[in-house]
Structures are given as C-alpha cells and as structure tokens.
Motif scaffolding. Structure first.
Motif, PDB file in Angstrom:
ATOM      1  N   ILE A 141       0.854  -1.180   0.000  1.00 32.32           N
ATOM      2  CA  ILE A 141       0.000   0.000   0.000  1.00 32.32           C
ATOM      3  C   ILE A 141       0.891   1.231   0.000  1.00 32.32           C
ATOM      4  CG2 ILE A 141      -1.712   1.289   1.333  1.00 32.32           C
ATOM      5  CD1 ILE A 141      -2.590  -1.466   2.493  1.00 32.32           C
ATOM      6  N   ALA A 142       0.764   2.056  -1.005  1.00 33.59           N
ATOM      7  CA  ALA A 142       1.591   3.253  -1.154  1.00 33.59           C
ATOM      8  C   ALA A 142       0.825   4.473  -0.667  1.00 33.59           C
ATOM      9  CB  ALA A 142       1.999   3.435  -2.611  1.00 33.59           C
ATOM     10  N   VAL A 143       1.501   5.311   0.109  1.00 36.01           N
ATOM     11  CA  VAL A 143       0.913   6.550   0.622  1.00 36.01           C
ATOM     12  C   VAL A 143       1.733   7.710   0.084  1.00 36.01           C
ATOM     13  CG1 VAL A 143       0.233   7.847   2.674  1.00 36.01           C
ATOM     14  CG2 VAL A 143       0.242   5.341   2.732  1.00 36.01           C
ATOM     15  N   THR A 144       1.086   8.640  -0.590  1.00 37.62           N
ATOM     16  CA  THR A 144       1.795   9.779  -1.162  1.00 37.62           C
ATOM     17  C   THR A 144       0.906  11.008  -1.126  1.00 37.62           C
ATOM     18  OG1 THR A 144       3.080  10.536  -3.087  1.00 37.62           O
ATOM     19  CG2 THR A 144       1.059   9.341  -3.532  1.00 37.62           C
ATOM     20  N   SER A 145       1.414  12.112  -1.644  1.00 38.87           N
ATOM     21  CA  SER A 145       0.674  13.366  -1.720  1.00 38.87           C
ATOM     22  C   SER A 145       1.263  14.175  -2.864  1.00 38.87           C
ATOM     23  CB  SER A 145       0.759  14.141  -0.397  1.00 38.87           C
ATOM     24  OG  SER A 145       2.109  14.496  -0.135  1.00 38.87           O
ATOM     25  N   ILE A 146       0.647  15.280  -3.164  1.00 36.95           N
ATOM     26  CA  ILE A 146       1.167  16.128  -4.232  1.00 36.95           C
ATOM     27  C   ILE A 146       1.846  17.370  -3.682  1.00 36.95           C
ATOM     28  CG2 ILE A 146      -0.522  15.336  -5.905  1.00 36.95           C
ATOM     29  CD1 ILE A 146      -2.086  17.901  -5.412  1.00 36.95           C
ATOM     30  N   ARG A 147       1.913  17.476  -2.366  1.00 41.94           N
ATOM     31  CA  ARG A 147       2.591  18.604  -1.730  1.00 41.94           C
ATOM     32  C   ARG A 147       2.996  18.199  -0.328  1.00 41.94           C
ATOM     33  NH1 ARG A 147      -1.640  23.372  -1.234  1.00 41.94           N
ATOM     34  NH2 ARG A 147      -1.868  22.894  -3.453  1.00 41.94           N
ATOM     35  N   GLY A 148       3.983  18.910   0.219  1.00 42.44           N
ATOM     36  CA  GLY A 148       4.389  18.648   1.585  1.00 42.44           C
ATOM     37  C   GLY A 148       3.393  19.200   2.588  1.00 42.44           C
TER      38      GLY A 148
ATOM     39  N   ARG B 157       6.321   7.357  -8.219  1.00 43.10           N
ATOM     40  CA  ARG B 157       5.575   6.830  -9.366  1.00 43.10           C
ATOM     41  C   ARG B 157       5.716   5.317  -9.469  1.00 43.10           C
ATOM     42  NH1 ARG B 157       7.830   9.549 -14.277  1.00 43.10           N
ATOM     43  NH2 ARG B 157       9.614  10.058 -12.980  1.00 43.10           N
ATOM     44  N   VAL B 158       6.931   4.819  -9.229  1.00 43.68           N
ATOM     45  CA  VAL B 158       7.150   3.371  -9.256  1.00 43.68           C
ATOM     46  C   VAL B 158       6.355   2.697  -8.144  1.00 43.68           C
ATOM     47  CG1 VAL B 158       8.879   1.556  -8.982  1.00 43.68           C
ATOM     48  CG2 VAL B 158       9.401   3.570 -10.349  1.00 43.68           C
ATOM     49  N   ALA B 159       6.357   3.291  -6.955  1.00 43.57           N
ATOM     50  CA  ALA B 159       5.616   2.718  -5.834  1.00 43.57           C
ATOM     51  C   ALA B 159       4.116   2.670  -6.123  1.00 43.57           C
ATOM     52  CB  ALA B 159       5.888   3.523  -4.568  1.00 43.57           C
ATOM     53  N   LEU B 160       3.591   3.711  -6.721  1.00 41.57           N
ATOM     54  CA  LEU B 160       2.166   3.732  -7.047  1.00 41.57           C
ATOM     55  C   LEU B 160       1.813   2.652  -8.056  1.00 41.57           C
ATOM     56  CD1 LEU B 160       1.456   7.566  -7.290  1.00 41.57           C
ATOM     57  CD2 LEU B 160       0.792   6.005  -5.467  1.00 41.57           C
ATOM     58  N   SER B 161       2.678   2.455  -9.050  1.00 40.64           N
ATOM     59  CA  SER B 161       2.390   1.478 -10.092  1.00 40.64           C
ATOM     60  C   SER B 161       2.496   0.047  -9.582  1.00 40.64           C
ATOM     61  CB  SER B 161       3.339   1.679 -11.276  1.00 40.64           C
ATOM     62  OG  SER B 161       4.676   1.399 -10.906  1.00 40.64           O
ATOM     63  N   ALA B 162       3.348  -0.201  -8.591  1.00 40.75           N
ATOM     64  CA  ALA B 162       3.576  -1.557  -8.101  1.00 40.75           C
ATOM     65  C   ALA B 162       2.651  -1.950  -6.954  1.00 40.75           C
ATOM     66  CB  ALA B 162       5.030  -1.721  -7.649  1.00 40.75           C
ATOM     67  N   SER B 163       1.978  -0.993  -6.340  1.00 42.03           N
ATOM     68  CA  SER B 163       1.156  -1.283  -5.169  1.00 42.03           C
ATOM     69  C   SER B 163      -0.218  -1.792  -5.583  1.00 42.03           C
ATOM     70  CB  SER B 163       1.013  -0.030  -4.306  1.00 42.03           C
ATOM     71  OG  SER B 163       0.374   1.000  -5.040  1.00 42.03           O
ATOM     72  N   GLN B 164      -0.864  -2.471  -4.641  1.00 41.85           N
ATOM     73  CA  GLN B 164      -2.230  -2.958  -4.890  1.00 41.85           C
ATOM     74  C   GLN B 164      -3.289  -1.938  -4.464  1.00 41.85           C
ATOM     75  OE1 GLN B 164       0.109  -5.285  -3.316  1.00 41.85           O
ATOM     76  NE2 GLN B 164       0.485  -5.865  -5.446  1.00 41.85           N
ATOM     77  N   ALA B 165      -2.899  -0.943  -3.684  1.00 41.49           N
ATOM     78  CA  ALA B 165      -3.814   0.131  -3.303  1.00 41.49           C
ATOM     79  C   ALA B 165      -2.990   1.376  -3.025  1.00 41.49           C
ATOM     80  CB  ALA B 165      -4.645  -0.246  -2.071  1.00 41.49           C
ATOM     81  N   ARG B 166      -3.628   2.539  -3.187  1.00 47.43           N
ATOM     82  CA  ARG B 166      -2.937   3.815  -3.052  1.00 47.43           C
ATOM     83  C   ARG B 166      -3.742   4.752  -2.152  1.00 47.43           C
ATOM     84  NH1 ARG B 166      -2.305   1.273  -7.357  1.00 47.43           N
ATOM     85  NH2 ARG B 166      -4.539   1.454  -7.771  1.00 47.43           N
ATOM     86  N   VAL B 167      -3.008   5.511  -1.338  1.00 48.38           N
ATOM     87  CA  VAL B 167      -3.626   6.526  -0.489  1.00 48.38           C
ATOM     88  C   VAL B 167      -3.025   7.866  -0.874  1.00 48.38           C
ATOM     89  CG1 VAL B 167      -4.001   7.357   1.856  1.00 48.38           C
ATOM     90  CG2 VAL B 167      -3.958   4.892   1.394  1.00 48.38           C
TER      91      VAL B 167
END
Length: 380
Positions: A139-146, A267-277
């Motif tokens: 599960i990848a957790v990301t954002s578009i800003r700090g 981007r790699v983490a998002l593509s390889a994960s089964q779900a994204r936050v």
C-alpha cells in the motif's frame, strides 16, 4: 497539480505495466528458506566399456567459471533518530481531545444504545483487517505537496495493521529526504536503510535474517528507514524495486511512505502497489489540487482510480471548508474519500502514541485501514 506532459506519460507507462510484477508466495515465519544449497555440478561423461578397439578417450570436463565476488557491504554505524538536546525541548504529549470531551462521550455511552452498534461496527472492521492474504499486500501513501499529513497517515496505517494482524507488518520509508517516519513510529536509533538492504537481501534469506536489518516496532511491526537523517541521501528506483520484490513474501502488509509526486520512486511505488492513499490537507487549495490529480487519473486504467483512497487531513480545529461537500466532489471521480479529523496529539508532532489519540481519530484511522486493505485484496 504538477505540470508537464513528460511526467504524465511516464506515470501512464508505469501504471499500465503494473500487472507484470511477479507475485511471490509468502514464506512461513521461522521456516528455513528454500534452495540454500549449492547447485549440483554436472557429472563427467563416462567412456563406453563394451566398445572393442581403441581405448575410449576420457571426455573433457568443462572448466567452471569462477563466481564473481559480491561487493563488500560496509556495516553502517547506528545513529540516534533525534539528538538528545533537541529531544529535551519537546513538551509532554497531549491527549488528542480535551478531558471534557472524553467525559461527555463516556456519559453518553452509558445512557444511549449506540454503544452496542459501535462495538458491532468495530468487530466487523477488525474482521476485515484480519483477513488472510496469499501474497503480501503493498500500500503506497503519497501526496502532491508537503505538509499534507502523508507520513502521519502512513504511520497510522502501519500501526493499525500491526495491531490487528497476526502476520508481520513492514513499514518502508521511500522518502529519504530527511523523512520523519522513524520519529513518528517511536524508533530510537537507525542503522540500515533501504539503499543498504537493496545490496544485501537474497532470495534464500529467512525472515529471521531479514529482520536483522530492520528496526523492530511494537506489535510485530518492522521499519525500514529511507535514510539516517542525513542530507543528500538518495534512493534510486532499481534499489527500491529490488527491496520491495524481495521483502514482499515475508510480510502480510507493507505500507510505503513515498515521496511527494511527481518523484520517480513515488511513481514506481504507485504502479507496483495494490492500493494507493493520496493525502491532501482539508483546505480549498488542497481539495482543488487533489481533484485535478483525480481527473487526470481517470484517463489511466480503471483499476488505478478504483484502488485510490483520498484522505483529507484536518490540520487545524476549524477549517474554512465544507468537508462533506468537498468529499462528495472528490468521490464523483471514482475514488474513495476518508476524513482524518483534527487531533491535538497528531498536530503536536513527535512519536504517535495510539492511547493518546482522540476517539474519533482512532475510529477514522481503523476504518481507513480496513477500506484500503479491502481494495488491495481486489488487485492481484
């Protein structure tokens, strides 16, 4: 919303190729790894004993190619997560909600019938979180800003899975730029980083071998930090992919605290994960930027938007935003939306102590973890 057609085309290529990731079978905890022995050498060909005439000539044995020596990996020194002088400047952790609010809620539960339904809901959520997996879920957790609460959400998800699940949980920091994940999780010292482990991990390792390079946390959780708190630490995509593919079979759930988009590792983490936050601050600007990202994601393969959960984090007690209306607009894109309410304990920073979280915060984090886990189960 990041601009640039090059980034969008790169993400599209990564996400469309996500189904080709190898699926590794989970390795039983404590069992020895398979294939630890050396490969057998071919036996030399024997001369035919029944042939009359000239004696048989021995067949030459092909020379064995010497194995290339593996590069020596230097054992890094252990470093404290927080300088002792700086740690002394921190105040005593506060509870997530005032005492009066806690007392009022306790009084309401004694005179109302909502307690039974609340217990039933918590039981159903726990059953979802405890479901078995055939292969490790990432599960990848990301954002578009700090400043959007990305690391806080990743820490809450990791600790929730570790609390409810019986198999080990891994929390990976793929944000080496002085990330705060180790501090939020209560780690005291760091040694091995994601880049270090990438050059060490081998398929024949057991879980015991692997955890020797990780930071142990409560409830059978493990942390792999991205750096030792030093400026200039880098993590390339090859190292990240090697670590994630190799470690996946040891852990039921892996939560990845990614860099902010459009960083390459994220981007790699998002593509390889089964779900994204995708975390976003509960502000008008944060919602507008997130909506633009979701609109763009609708042009990607459908499973991308369907496997994405937006988490609106309330960073102040009274945000100037109609959160329900904003969530409805974001849901129209096909993504799921959760709200993480303001919590004094989380807002103060430092180590997250779950017993000090407000009741609504704990419930929101548990429900978020359950829905994200369900979405990850749908993607093989």
């Amino acid at each position: 919303m990041p601009n640039g057609e090059n980034w969008q085309s790169d993400v599209l290529r990564d996400l469309r190729g996500s189904s080709g990731q190898p699926e590794s079978q989970p390795h039983p905890q404590g069992a020895p790894a398979q294939g630890q022995g050396h490969p057998q050498q071919p036996a030399p060909v024997q001369a035919h004993a029944g042939h009359q005439g000239a004696p048989a000539q021995p067949q030459p044995v092909p020379a064995q190619r010497p194995a290339e020596p593996r590069p020596q990996v230097r054992t890094p020194d252990s470093r404290p997560v927080m300088d002792k002088q700086l740690a002394g400047a921190g105040l005593k952790p506060r509870h997530g909600e005032p005492l009066t609010a806690r007392a009022l809620r306790a009084a309401r539960r004694t005179v109302s019938s909502s307690a039974a339904s609340e217990v039933a809901g918590a039981t159903a959520t726990a059953e979802v979180l405890q479901q078995a997996v055939t292969t490790g879920r990432q599960i990848a957790v990301t954002s578009i800003r700090g400043g959007a609460g990305k690391t806080t959400v990743a820490a809450l998800l990791g600790t929730t899975y570790a609390h409810y699940r019986h198999d080990p949980t891994l929390i990976v920091e793929a944000d080496p730029a002085l990330g705060t994940l180790p501090l939020r999780l209560g780690a005291e010292t760091l040694r091995w980083t994601t880049g270090d482990v990438a050059s060490i991990v081998e398929p024949q390792m057991s879980l015991f071998d692997v955890t020797g390079y990780l930071v142990q946390l409560p409830d059978n959780a493990w942390l792999l930090p991205g750096s030792q708190g030093q400026i200039g630490a880098m993590l390339d995509t090859r190292a990240y992919e090697r670590v994630m593919v190799s470690l996946r079979r040891y852990f039921g759930v892996t939560v990845v605290d990614c860099e902010t988009l459009p960083a390459e590792v994220a981007r790699v983490a998002l593509s390889a994960s089964q779900a994204r936050v995708l975390t976003a601050p509960a502000t008008l600007e944060g919602v507008a930027s997130t909506y633009a990202v979701l609109e763009w994601m609708r042009g990607l393969p459908r499973h991308v938007i369907e496997g994405t959960v937006v988490t609106l984090t309330e960073l102040v007690p009274h945000a100037g935003l109609d959160v329900d209306k904003a969530a409805g607009t974001l849901k129209a894109t096909g993504a799921r939306v959760h709200v993480l309410p303001y919590d004094r304990h989380l807002a103060a920073g430092g180590t997250i102590r779950t017993e000090l979280l407000a009741h609504d915060t704990r419930r929101a984090a548990t429900r978020l973890a359950a829905e994200v886990f369900q979405l990850s189960q749908k993607r093989r």
